[in-house]
Design a protein around this motif. Sequence first.
Motif, PDB file in Angstrom:
ATOM      1  N   ARG A  13       0.835  -1.080   0.131  1.00 58.03           N
ATOM      2  CA  ARG A  13       0.060   0.091  -0.021  1.00 58.03           C
ATOM      3  C   ARG A  13       0.884   1.260   0.087  1.00 58.03           C
ATOM      4  O   ARG A  13       0.671   2.380  -0.561  1.00 58.03           O
ATOM      5  CB  ARG A  13      -0.694  -0.228   1.196  1.00 58.03           C
ATOM      6  CG  ARG A  13      -1.978  -1.170   1.011  1.00 58.03           C
ATOM      7  CD  ARG A  13      -2.661  -1.185   2.563  1.00 58.03           C
ATOM      8  NE  ARG A  13      -3.562  -2.510   2.523  1.00 58.03           N
ATOM      9  CZ  ARG A  13      -4.218  -2.847   3.508  1.00 58.03           C
ATOM     10  NH1 ARG A  13      -4.306  -2.099   4.685  1.00 58.03           N
ATOM     11  NH2 ARG A  13      -4.838  -3.991   3.537  1.00 58.03           N
ATOM     12  N   ASN A  14       1.956   1.369   0.711  1.00 60.54           N
ATOM     13  CA  ASN A  14       2.825   2.307   0.791  1.00 60.54           C
ATOM     14  C   ASN A  14       4.080   2.207  -0.066  1.00 60.54           C
ATOM     15  O   ASN A  14       5.276   1.954   0.426  1.00 60.54           O
ATOM     16  CB  ASN A  14       3.337   2.618   2.134  1.00 60.54           C
ATOM     17  CG  ASN A  14       2.373   3.078   3.170  1.00 60.54           C
ATOM     18  OD1 ASN A  14       1.696   4.032   3.287  1.00 60.54           O
ATOM     19  ND2 ASN A  14       1.442   2.051   3.985  1.00 60.54           N
ATOM     20  N   ARG A 138       2.445   1.362   7.975  1.00 62.72           N
ATOM     21  CA  ARG A 138       0.972   1.401   8.153  1.00 62.72           C
ATOM     22  C   ARG A 138       0.672   1.660   9.749  1.00 62.72           C
ATOM     23  O   ARG A 138      -0.307   2.091  10.010  1.00 62.72           O
ATOM     24  CB  ARG A 138       0.290   0.335   7.500  1.00 62.72           C
ATOM     25  CG  ARG A 138       0.290   0.182   6.084  1.00 62.72           C
ATOM     26  CD  ARG A 138       0.386  -1.019   5.395  1.00 62.72           C
ATOM     27  NE  ARG A 138      -0.857  -1.907   5.904  1.00 62.72           N
ATOM     28  CZ  ARG A 138      -0.950  -3.187   5.603  1.00 62.72           C
ATOM     29  NH1 ARG A 138      -0.155  -3.935   4.750  1.00 62.72           N
ATOM     30  NH2 ARG A 138      -2.005  -4.228   6.149  1.00 62.72           N
ATOM     31  N   LYS A 142      -0.149   5.436   9.330  1.00 60.05           N
ATOM     32  CA  LYS A 142      -1.481   5.485   8.718  1.00 60.05           C
ATOM     33  C   LYS A 142      -2.607   4.925   9.362  1.00 60.05           C
ATOM     34  O   LYS A 142      -3.597   5.017   8.931  1.00 60.05           O
ATOM     35  CB  LYS A 142      -1.191   4.414   7.594  1.00 60.05           C
ATOM     36  CG  LYS A 142      -0.424   5.084   6.354  1.00 60.05           C
ATOM     37  CD  LYS A 142      -1.113   6.127   5.630  1.00 60.05           C
ATOM     38  CE  LYS A 142      -0.495   6.556   4.322  1.00 60.05           C
ATOM     39  NZ  LYS A 142      -1.328   7.757   3.777  1.00 60.05           N
ATOM     40  N   THR A 143      -2.399   4.279  10.754  1.00 60.08           N
ATOM     41  CA  THR A 143      -3.528   3.797  11.417  1.00 60.08           C
ATOM     42  C   THR A 143      -3.762   4.730  12.384  1.00 60.08           C
ATOM     43  O   THR A 143      -2.888   4.821  13.393  1.00 60.08           O
ATOM     44  CB  THR A 143      -3.165   2.360  11.936  1.00 60.08           C
ATOM     45  OG1 THR A 143      -2.902   1.346  10.711  1.00 60.08           O
ATOM     46  CG2 THR A 143      -4.340   1.700  12.511  1.00 60.08           C
ATOM     47  N   GLU A 263      -7.165   2.671   8.864  1.00 58.82           N
ATOM     48  CA  GLU A 263      -5.982   2.737   8.043  1.00 58.82           C
ATOM     49  C   GLU A 263      -6.062   3.456   6.813  1.00 58.82           C
ATOM     50  O   GLU A 263      -6.816   3.345   6.038  1.00 58.82           O
ATOM     51  CB  GLU A 263      -5.293   1.436   7.914  1.00 58.82           C
ATOM     52  CG  GLU A 263      -4.066   1.336   7.044  1.00 58.82           C
ATOM     53  CD  GLU A 263      -3.442   0.137   6.694  1.00 58.82           C
ATOM     54  OE1 GLU A 263      -2.698   0.156   5.789  1.00 58.82           O
ATOM     55  OE2 GLU A 263      -3.933  -0.960   7.140  1.00 58.82           O
ATOM     56  N   TYR A 266      -5.422   6.445   1.715  1.00 59.74           N
ATOM     57  CA  TYR A 266      -4.939   6.005   0.379  1.00 59.74           C
ATOM     58  C   TYR A 266      -5.658   6.577  -0.834  1.00 59.74           C
ATOM     59  O   TYR A 266      -6.717   6.995  -0.910  1.00 59.74           O
ATOM     60  CB  TYR A 266      -4.736   4.739   0.314  1.00 59.74           C
ATOM     61  CG  TYR A 266      -3.699   3.929   1.572  1.00 59.74           C
ATOM     62  CD1 TYR A 266      -2.483   4.082   1.289  1.00 59.74           C
ATOM     63  CD2 TYR A 266      -4.452   3.418   2.331  1.00 59.74           C
ATOM     64  CE1 TYR A 266      -1.599   3.548   2.544  1.00 59.74           C
ATOM     65  CE2 TYR A 266      -3.896   2.848   3.556  1.00 59.74           C
ATOM     66  CZ  TYR A 266      -2.391   2.851   3.458  1.00 59.74           C
ATOM     67  OH  TYR A 266      -1.850   2.107   4.699  1.00 59.74           O
TER      68      TYR A 266
END
Length: 461
Positions: A13-14, A138, A142-143, A263, A266
């Motif tokens: 994802r990243n 993440r 991101k979370t 999370e 995106y």
Amino acid sequence: MAQVPLVVGLGVRNSIVSALLGKGSEKFNYLHRFLGRSIFVASTLHVAPYLHKYAIDDDFVAQLGKPVISTGCFGYIALILISLSSIPVIRRKAFQFFQISHWIGMVILLVSLSVHVPICLPFTLSSLSLYFLDLLLRLLFKTQNAFLGTPAVLLPLSDGLTTLLEIPSLTTGWRAGQHVYVRVFHPGMGLGKMWESHPFTIASAGAEGEGDGEPLRVFVKSVKRGWTERLFGFASDGEVGTGEDRMRFGGAKGGRRCRVLVEGPYGGTGNILFSSFSSVLLVSGGSGITFSLAQALSLQSKALLGLVRARSIDLVWIFQSEASLQAFMPYLLPLLNNASSNKTASSFKALKINLHIYITRPSSQFAYDPSLSTTLLPAHDHLYIHTGRPNLSDLVNAKVEEAAMEAKRLNGRGVNPCGLGIGACGPQGLVRSLRNVVGGLKGERMGEVGGVEVVTEAFGV
């Protein structure tokens, strides 16, 4: 095997590519799939001659006793597992099986490669580094409240299919068009499903400038025998809020308060900003309304700050049953009401929003009279409700004509037009048809309006 780090890097994802280009990893997933398939084809071409040779010599069992051969077989079997579970029909129908098979297959593949050919060790270590770096990013960045979760409200909407998930404490930190991964870590979801995370487009606009933003809000459409169906049942079993609250959320009973892991965000529209276009058209199919709703709300907020070029936008929503209209109308009406009140709420120009609704399979009892105002469907000059499917070509051409008129007005003032921005979210057929319509526009006509840009988000995995 030098392609394995590329496949992993494009699958997380990243990803580095996402950071450099400003687009979500889902936009580059086709490269991830292409490289993965090329690895499988190359591995098959590598394995097939050896299997043929061992079959002729009739010593395959004896060869398996050698570590270099046995680990090679394990790695190839892992590739078969990954490739079979990635077949589109299997990926769509059994997404959790696809994810688990991917994870197990990659672990077996990387371990087997490291033993099979020691020279592959740097490639396996770099692949693992990319994966664990993604996990770390993440977890740390991101979370939200990664260890305790974030308080949320789950409410079933009156259409019997959609669950509203709202997080009151999150009112900023995302852009329109972005999505988040949601995990409802509660025993009521079941032992298996409480660990699952699923992506959903954010349907609300974050804070713009110094104003207060709306709470982060996603709509989850229920699919039979899946996580979304369990979520709707879980939300329906509770009882949250007053009668007035339930009317605001679509009139349904039930609801729960729980903690969720969120999370993200995106994705997004990348370097395309709808606020920079002279004209905007948003087209949605089904639950794709979340993308267009967030864009419209964001443009509405920015217009109060004088940050939107367009004087009006058109939002088209296509869905099957009027039950969806009843459930979502409380969230669509503010677009019309705020557009009317903006005339006095700001020194900047008001943004007019035209809402076009198309019901493709209405019941025989459904009828809409624009002259009659009700709580659910108030009479409004910019609300248009139709039955049947729209002609996408007519919609686009009408918007191009409007954009051309706006271009002439701007040219008369010595200002260059800034084009037409089109956003589409919905089933792949709808997105494909809209792209074909835009692709069929004449170049001269597109030049007159300053160009046409299309941003699409299609359902499916």
